[in-house]
Motif scaffolding. Structure first.
Motif, PDB file in Angstrom:
ATOM      1  N   ASN A 281       4.360 -42.671   7.653  1.00  0.00           N
ATOM      2  CA  ASN A 281       5.754 -42.773   8.075  1.00  0.00           C
ATOM      3  C   ASN A 281       5.994 -42.030   9.390  1.00  0.00           C
ATOM      4  OD1 ASN A 281       6.428 -44.304   5.845  1.00  0.00           O
ATOM      5  ND2 ASN A 281       6.989 -42.533   4.601  1.00  0.00           N
ATOM      6  N   LEU A 282       5.359 -40.867   9.555  1.00  0.00           N
ATOM      7  CA  LEU A 282       5.506 -40.108  10.790  1.00  0.00           C
ATOM      8  C   LEU A 282       4.899 -40.851  11.971  1.00  0.00           C
ATOM      9  CD1 LEU A 282       4.760 -36.453   9.628  1.00  0.00           C
ATOM     10  CD2 LEU A 282       6.932 -37.335  10.509  1.00  0.00           C
ATOM     11  N   TYR A 283       3.745 -41.459  11.745  1.00  0.00           N
ATOM     12  CA  TYR A 283       3.089 -42.225  12.809  1.00  0.00           C
ATOM     13  C   TYR A 283       4.001 -43.365  13.265  1.00  0.00           C
ATOM     14  CZ  TYR A 283       0.003 -45.543  15.107  1.00  0.00           C
ATOM     15  OH  TYR A 283      -0.541 -46.432  16.003  1.00  0.00           O
ATOM     16  N   SER A 284       4.580 -44.067  12.311  1.00  0.00           N
ATOM     17  CA  SER A 284       5.441 -45.204  12.641  1.00  0.00           C
ATOM     18  C   SER A 284       6.676 -44.739  13.418  1.00  0.00           C
ATOM     19  CB  SER A 284       5.874 -45.912  11.355  1.00  0.00           C
ATOM     20  OG  SER A 284       4.746 -46.341  10.622  1.00  0.00           O
ATOM     21  N   LYS A 285       7.176 -43.563  13.055  1.00  0.00           N
ATOM     22  CA  LYS A 285       8.397 -43.049  13.697  1.00  0.00           C
ATOM     23  C   LYS A 285       8.138 -42.584  15.122  1.00  0.00           C
ATOM     24  CE  LYS A 285      11.903 -39.435  13.163  1.00  0.00           C
ATOM     25  NZ  LYS A 285      12.392 -38.321  12.301  1.00  0.00           N
ATOM     26  N   TYR A 286       7.089 -41.766  15.287  1.00  0.00           N
ATOM     27  CA  TYR A 286       6.876 -41.135  16.593  1.00  0.00           C
ATOM     28  C   TYR A 286       6.099 -42.011  17.564  1.00  0.00           C
ATOM     29  CZ  TYR A 286       8.751 -36.930  14.503  1.00  0.00           C
ATOM     30  OH  TYR A 286       9.569 -36.025  13.892  1.00  0.00           O
ATOM     31  N   GLU A 287       5.293 -42.941  17.040  1.00  0.00           N
ATOM     32  CA  GLU A 287       4.558 -43.841  17.923  1.00  0.00           C
ATOM     33  C   GLU A 287       5.345 -45.109  18.216  1.00  0.00           C
ATOM     34  OE1 GLU A 287       1.647 -43.282  19.385  1.00  0.00           O
ATOM     35  OE2 GLU A 287       1.528 -41.277  18.518  1.00  0.00           O
ATOM     36  N   GLU A 288       6.532 -45.212  17.597  1.00  0.00           N
ATOM     37  CA  GLU A 288       7.367 -46.407  17.736  1.00  0.00           C
ATOM     38  C   GLU A 288       6.560 -47.666  17.444  1.00  0.00           C
ATOM     39  OE1 GLU A 288       9.147 -46.350  21.573  1.00  0.00           O
ATOM     40  OE2 GLU A 288      10.497 -44.704  21.098  1.00  0.00           O
ATOM     41  N   ALA A 289       5.789 -47.574  16.372  1.00  0.00           N
ATOM     42  CA  ALA A 289       4.951 -48.698  15.962  1.00  0.00           C
ATOM     43  C   ALA A 289       5.281 -49.079  14.524  1.00  0.00           C
ATOM     44  CB  ALA A 289       3.471 -48.297  16.064  1.00  0.00           C
ATOM     45  N   GLU A 290       4.983 -50.307  14.188  1.00  0.00           N
ATOM     46  CA  GLU A 290       5.168 -50.737  12.816  1.00  0.00           C
ATOM     47  C   GLU A 290       4.055 -50.163  11.945  1.00  0.00           C
ATOM     48  OE1 GLU A 290       5.463 -54.920  12.438  1.00  0.00           O
ATOM     49  OE2 GLU A 290       7.159 -55.113  13.805  1.00  0.00           O
ATOM     50  N   ALA A 291       4.419 -49.786  10.731  1.00  0.00           N
ATOM     51  CA  ALA A 291       3.419 -49.263   9.802  1.00  0.00           C
ATOM     52  C   ALA A 291       2.416 -50.356   9.463  1.00  0.00           C
ATOM     53  CB  ALA A 291       4.099 -48.763   8.532  1.00  0.00           C
ATOM     54  N   ASP A 292       1.167 -49.946   9.268  1.00  0.00           N
ATOM     55  CA  ASP A 292       0.129 -50.866   8.834  1.00  0.00           C
ATOM     56  C   ASP A 292       0.521 -51.391   7.457  1.00  0.00           C
ATOM     57  OD1 ASP A 292      -2.233 -51.732   7.393  1.00  0.00           O
ATOM     58  OD2 ASP A 292      -3.408 -50.937   9.045  1.00  0.00           O
ATOM     59  N   ASP A 293       0.764 -52.702   7.362  1.00  0.00           N
ATOM     60  CA  ASP A 293       1.274 -53.280   6.113  1.00  0.00           C
ATOM     61  C   ASP A 293       0.312 -53.089   4.947  1.00  0.00           C
ATOM     62  OD1 ASP A 293       3.675 -54.208   7.234  1.00  0.00           O
ATOM     63  OD2 ASP A 293       2.683 -55.996   8.008  1.00  0.00           O
ATOM     64  N   SER A 294      -0.976 -53.291   5.204  1.00  0.00           N
ATOM     65  CA  SER A 294      -1.951 -53.153   4.122  1.00  0.00           C
ATOM     66  C   SER A 294      -2.070 -51.703   3.666  1.00  0.00           C
ATOM     67  CB  SER A 294      -3.317 -53.690   4.558  1.00  0.00           C
ATOM     68  OG  SER A 294      -3.812 -52.976   5.672  1.00  0.00           O
ATOM     69  N   LEU A 295      -1.998 -50.767   4.612  1.00  0.00           N
ATOM     70  CA  LEU A 295      -2.065 -49.347   4.258  1.00  0.00           C
ATOM     71  C   LEU A 295      -0.787 -48.924   3.533  1.00  0.00           C
ATOM     72  CD1 LEU A 295      -3.586 -46.723   4.329  1.00  0.00           C
ATOM     73  CD2 LEU A 295      -2.769 -46.344   6.665  1.00  0.00           C
ATOM     74  N   PHE A 296       0.349 -49.450   3.976  1.00  0.00           N
ATOM     75  CA  PHE A 296       1.622 -49.214   3.292  1.00  0.00           C
ATOM     76  C   PHE A 296       1.513 -49.651   1.831  1.00  0.00           C
ATOM     77  CE2 PHE A 296       5.687 -50.881   1.792  1.00  0.00           C
ATOM     78  CZ  PHE A 296       6.591 -49.881   2.127  1.00  0.00           C
ATOM     79  N   TYR A 297       0.938 -50.831   1.615  1.00  0.00           N
ATOM     80  CA  TYR A 297       0.762 -51.325   0.241  1.00  0.00           C
ATOM     81  C   TYR A 297      -0.172 -50.415  -0.555  1.00  0.00           C
ATOM     82  CZ  TYR A 297      -1.022 -54.007  -3.674  1.00  0.00           C
ATOM     83  OH  TYR A 297      -1.399 -54.386  -4.942  1.00  0.00           O
ATOM     84  N   GLU A 298      -1.327 -50.109   0.007  1.00  0.00           N
ATOM     85  CA  GLU A 298      -2.326 -49.342  -0.723  1.00  0.00           C
ATOM     86  C   GLU A 298      -1.810 -47.972  -1.143  1.00  0.00           C
ATOM     87  OE1 GLU A 298      -6.221 -48.969   0.807  1.00  0.00           O
ATOM     88  OE2 GLU A 298      -6.527 -51.106   1.092  1.00  0.00           O
ATOM     89  N   LEU A 299      -1.109 -47.299  -0.249  1.00  0.00           N
ATOM     90  CA  LEU A 299      -0.601 -45.973  -0.582  1.00  0.00           C
ATOM     91  C   LEU A 299       0.404 -46.043  -1.729  1.00  0.00           C
ATOM     92  CD1 LEU A 299      -0.303 -44.538   3.026  1.00  0.00           C
ATOM     93  CD2 LEU A 299      -1.592 -43.471   1.161  1.00  0.00           C
ATOM     94  N   HIS A 300       1.322 -46.990  -1.682  1.00  0.00           N
ATOM     95  CA  HIS A 300       2.310 -47.123  -2.761  1.00  0.00           C
ATOM     96  C   HIS A 300       1.648 -47.587  -4.058  1.00  0.00           C
ATOM     97  CE1 HIS A 300       5.168 -47.031   0.642  1.00  0.00           C
ATOM     98  NE2 HIS A 300       5.994 -46.535  -0.246  1.00  0.00           N
TER      99      HIS A 300
END
Length: 399
Positions: free
Chosen positions: A226-245
């Motif tokens: 979440n921090l990477y997505s916020k500060y890098e102004e990038a979309e979160a990696d969808d597959s990594l988002f899924y795996e973590l949850h």
């Protein structure tokens, strides 16, 4: 491919690509069996590498010997699905395509049966693997996309690779968990803010019974993403988002934090990824709902798994368990029978089919199913076979 002591698997892997690829590059990292001889028999170019506990270094070393325009990476316990070949040949004709992501089916996996992997890519000098375990090209590809904006990433939705490595006996035989744990712990010590390694290592901790440690690392990984997505102004990696949850759901379920587990599974299901990659979350959510008495919701979750994958054996079995709990024996029987049709050696499906048939008053058919269940259990779990046999004897049935 990189290999070591793979004489049992290698021939089947190379056979699956023979006549499809223009060259086969096999990097041996210290085999003491017939691995290199088998590779040469199938026409592969064999090179050698002194193993250094880093898969990325080995894979990058192998890349030096590739001469083709496109690279397909396989492991010895994988094989290419022949029906995907025309799609691959069509995909690589796209001049602006840099990587084609492929769906891999995990044969024997207890959780998610599918994954999406970046194993087909252009032979570009800036594409390199990193991370010592679960080596990926993704970081170098992302950098390349920023530097050369003309490229795009593609994917094929149909299964392209079959992977046998998640079967329990294969994991135990090769001590895979300990090797993975050691490699990822070392890398995480050097890169403590990497959410990908936090996800993989956290999931491994949970799988190995170190649940509190896994839960802590997975939670940290989600914050890092979440921090990477916020500060890098990038979309979160969808597959990594899924795996973590998804893995947070598993961890909380094992800790009996049922509300939290349900919360994380439901978020995982919303991830913007291929539907078949969500089967694990749908199935686990169904299990949680079934076990807490929410049978209609559980039924809907299992039906969704079967809508996504009509050949999902576990989905039919779990649907049968739910329907039986609802008192719908006819539909439960049909679901168990479908699971058995897809997996004729499914002892638990035969066992519960027998119970459902007895409950429906079909005594002879029920006993026949239970007899088959005892025979199948006898091959894989004699203790369970004896337990089932004694239970039936107490009920007045002698098989």
């Amino acid at each position: 491919m990189i290999v070591r002591n793979e004489e049992q698997n290698l021939a089947q892997c190379l056979q699956s690509v023979k006549g499809v690829v223009d060259e086969m590059v096999v990097l041996d990292t210290g085999s003491t069996d017939r691995t290199t001889e088998i590779a040469k028999e199938w026409g592969a170019q064999v090179y050698y590498f002194d193993w250094c506990d880093d898969f990325a270094v080995a894979r990058n070393f192998a890349l030096k010997y590739v001469t083709g325009e496109w690279i397909l990476v396989l492991d010895a316990d994988e094989r290419l699905v022949s029906s995907i070949v025309p799609q691959i040949k069509q995909a690589i004709t796209q001049e602006d395509c840099l990587v084609i992501n492929l769906v891999r089916q995990e044969i024997g996996a207890s959780q998610s049966p599918y994954s999406l992997i970046s194993r087909l890519f252009r032979n570009h000098p800036k594409i390199q693997f990193n991370r010592p375990y679960h080596a990926l090209i993704d970081d170098s590809v992302n950098q390349l996309l920023k530097q050369e904006g003309r490229w795009k990433i593609g994917s094929l939705a149909d299964v392209a690779i079959l992977h046998e490595g998640y079967q329990a006996d294969a994991i135990a035989r090769r001590n895979k968990q300990q090797i993975a744990k050691q490699a990822m712990q070392s890398y995480l010590a050097e890169q403590p803010s990497d959410p990908y390694v936090a996800s993989k290592l956290g999931a491994l901790y949970v799988d190995m019974g170190e649940i509190a440690k896994g839960l802590q690392l997975l939670t940290k990984g989600l914050k890092q993403l979440n921090l990477y997505s916020k500060y890098e102004e990038a979309e979160a990696d969808d597959s990594l988002f899924y795996e973590l949850h998804y893995h947070l759901g598993i961890a909380h379920r094992k800790k009996q934090n049922l509300a939290e587990a349900k919360h994380y599974y439901e978020i995982a299901i919303k991830a913007n990824i291929l539907p078949q990659l969500k089967l694990g979350a749908y199935n686990n959510l169904g299990n949680l709902l079934k076990d807490t008495g929410h049978l209609l919701e559980a039924k809907a979750a299992y039906e969704m798994t079967l809508q996504i994958d009509p050949n999902f054996v576990q989905g039919y079995y779990n649907l049968g368990m739910t329907l039986r709990a609802m008192g719908d024996y006819a539909e439960a029987i049909a679901a168990y029978q479908k699971a058995i049709q897809l997996d004729p050696n499914y002892a638990e499906a035969y066992q519960n089919l027998g119970v459902a048939l007895l409950s429906a008053g079909k005594v002879l058919s029920g006993l026949e199913a239970l007899k088959t269940a005892v025979a199948l259990h006898q091959k894989s779990d004699p203790t369970e076979a004896e337990r089932l046999r004694q239970t039936l004897q107490q009920m007045g049935f002698n098989l």
